[in-house]
Structures are given as C-alpha cells and as structure tokens.
Design an enzyme around this catalytic site. Sequence first.
Site, PDB file in Angstrom:
ATOM      1  N   LYS A 268       0.926   4.146  -2.783  1.00  8.96           N
ATOM      2  CA  LYS A 268       0.556   5.533  -2.474  1.00  8.96           C
ATOM      3  C   LYS A 268       1.703   6.510  -2.740  1.00  8.96           C
ATOM      4  O   LYS A 268       1.469   7.681  -3.070  1.00  8.96           O
ATOM      5  CB  LYS A 268       0.058   5.630  -1.030  1.00  8.96           C
ATOM      6  CG  LYS A 268      -1.291   4.929  -0.806  1.00  8.96           C
ATOM      7  CD  LYS A 268      -2.343   5.368  -1.812  1.00  8.96           C
ATOM      8  CE  LYS A 268      -3.751   5.064  -1.379  1.00  8.96           C
ATOM      9  NZ  LYS A 268      -4.744   5.411  -2.424  1.00  8.96           N
TER      10      LYS A 268
ATOM     11  N   TYR B 184       0.837  -1.218   0.000  1.00  8.47           N
ATOM     12  CA  TYR B 184       0.000   0.000   0.000  1.00  8.47           C
ATOM     13  C   TYR B 184       0.867   1.262   0.000  1.00  8.47           C
ATOM     14  O   TYR B 184       0.592   2.223  -0.731  1.00  8.47           O
ATOM     15  CB  TYR B 184      -0.902  -0.046   1.232  1.00  8.47           C
ATOM     16  CG  TYR B 184      -1.925   1.049   1.353  1.00  8.47           C
ATOM     17  CD1 TYR B 184      -3.100   1.023   0.604  1.00  8.47           C
ATOM     18  CD2 TYR B 184      -1.740   2.103   2.256  1.00  8.47           C
ATOM     19  CE1 TYR B 184      -4.055   2.028   0.756  1.00  8.47           C
ATOM     20  CE2 TYR B 184      -2.686   3.096   2.412  1.00  8.47           C
ATOM     21  CZ  TYR B 184      -3.842   3.056   1.662  1.00  8.47           C
ATOM     22  OH  TYR B 184      -4.786   4.054   1.807  1.00  8.47           O
TER      23      TYR B 184
END
Length: 251
Positions: A156, A152
């Site tokens: 991001k 993640y």
Amino acid sequence: MTTQKVAIVTGAARGIGSAVAQRLAQDGMSVAVLDLNEDACRHTVDAITAAGGHAVAVGADVSDEDQVIAAVDRILERLGAPTVLVNNAGIIRDNLLFKMTVDDWDTVLGVHLRGAFLMSKFCQRHMVEAGWGRIVNLSSTSALGNRGQANYSAAKAGMQGFTKTLALELGRFGITANAIAPGFIATDMTRATAERIGVSFDDFIDAAAQETAVKLAGQPEDIANAVSFFAGEAARYVSGQVLYVAGGPVD
Ligand code: NAP
C-alpha cells in the site's frame, strides 16, 4: 450526444469495488466490473443495470499479464476505450514477520502492486490516445505501518509511490493519477480480520468507529464518493495526491 466514458473497476464483485462501480455508473460511465470470477460480478452488474446504468462482467486475475491483456481487449470491444481505471482489487495474508511465508509476501505484492502496474500499463495507451484519463489507486492507512501486515503495508505504501510517478509521466496527456487511502471500511476483508482475531464483526466495527475522530465506521460508499471526485472532470488539476478517507487525521 456525448459518448459515455468507459471505466474499469478491479475487484468489483463486492465490497468497496462494487460500491465504486455502482457510483461511476450513476455518474454516467459504462463500467467494466472486473474480478477473479466473472460469475461473482453478476450482483454488481445487476445492481447497475437495475438502476438504469450500463455494465459488463469481466473475469481476470489482475496479477496475470496475459489475462490483463485479454480483459482490456475484451472491454475495448464490448464497451469502447477505457479511460478511467480504478485499481481496487486486493487481498490480505496477515501474519507477523517471523511467521509470514514467502508465498504470502509474493501473493499480496502480486495482486496490489503487480496488478495495478499491469492494469495501468495496458490501459494507459487508450487514455493517451483519448488525450484524457483518470487512474485511481487504492492504498490504505496501513501504508503508514500496521502490525501483522508487512506485506500489505509495503504494497500500500508502494501504491502511493506508483501513483505519484504515473501522475508525473502521464500528466502531459491529460491523465491524472491519485490514490485513496481508506481507514477501516466495513467489508468482507475486515470481516475476515475480525474472524482471524476472534471478535464478532459488530464489536470490531464499534471498536473501529471509536478510534476515529468522527466516531463512525467507514462504508464502501465513503470511498466511492472520493473515487467519483478523482474520476470526474472537476479533478483535472488534482494529480499525484493521496487522500486519506479514514474518519479523521492519520499519522
Ligand atoms: P474485499 O471485500 O475483499 O474485495 C476485494 C475484491 O478483490 C474481491 O472481490 C476479490 O475477489 C478481488 N480480487 C482479489 N484478488 C484479485 C485478483 N488477483 N484479480 C482480480 N480481483 C481480485 O476487499 P475490500 O475491503 O472491498 O477492499 C478493496 C480495496 O480497498 C483493496 O485494495 C483493499 O486493500 C483496500 N482497502 C480496504 C480497506 C477496508 O477496511 N476494507 C481499508 C483500506 C484499503 P475474490 O473474492 O474472488 O477473492
């Protein structure tokens, strides 16, 4: 009479995406509420319609090229050319690196990065033709590193580089690209994290609030307010930026 701008918000069936879709409709845009499951978009579409706005539900997986092409074509037919795109769809598959599966890595990178790439690629033509466009990408404070989120946080952080490159390539066509990096926001995504680590959602929210400078837990509307600015006329000279909406400074 001015024609309504057409916005696409991905992952808009719930959480941050739903609040963003409702806010852009309040701002006067026609909104395509896009999510994996078209029926799940009904709640957001109904809320927009009840408030006097205009929205349609669109089912598509943003990581699937054919589905993205078909969805953008359908939106073009039903609402007109999309010139505002909010890449919000997201998932988490948290685990420590040694336990993270290749599938967990690929799935998270696929939805966030491949999804934002495909949506932007197939919407930009309409923005270029209009000589105007707004792309807003959802990053996260996890871009700065977060234990258990190698997939993640990589996605991001990638969203931030992607955003800056779009800003450079598309600026000459009247298109801006910016990223919003939320801290803790109370949604089903953070509820799932609380469940995974075995604390009640209320306790999780209280603890998250205490970690911020303003001693508040973020709400989806806090992100919708920032998107509203980036998506509007007033932001024409702001591009390639990352705005941390996290209740305080981040490092
Ligand atoms: P959420 O409540 O889990 O909602 C995400 C939505 O995206 C869901 O409706 C989900 O559909 C949809 N989605 C997932 N995969 C998709 C795909 N392949 N194609 C289309 N739609 C898809 O999450 P949220 O908390 O609102 O988060 C929204 C965005 O903000 C995400 O990008 C997230 O990473 C980012 N963010 C959130 C926080 C936070 O604290 N909540 C913090 C920083 C950044 P299903 O329900 O069918 O899976």
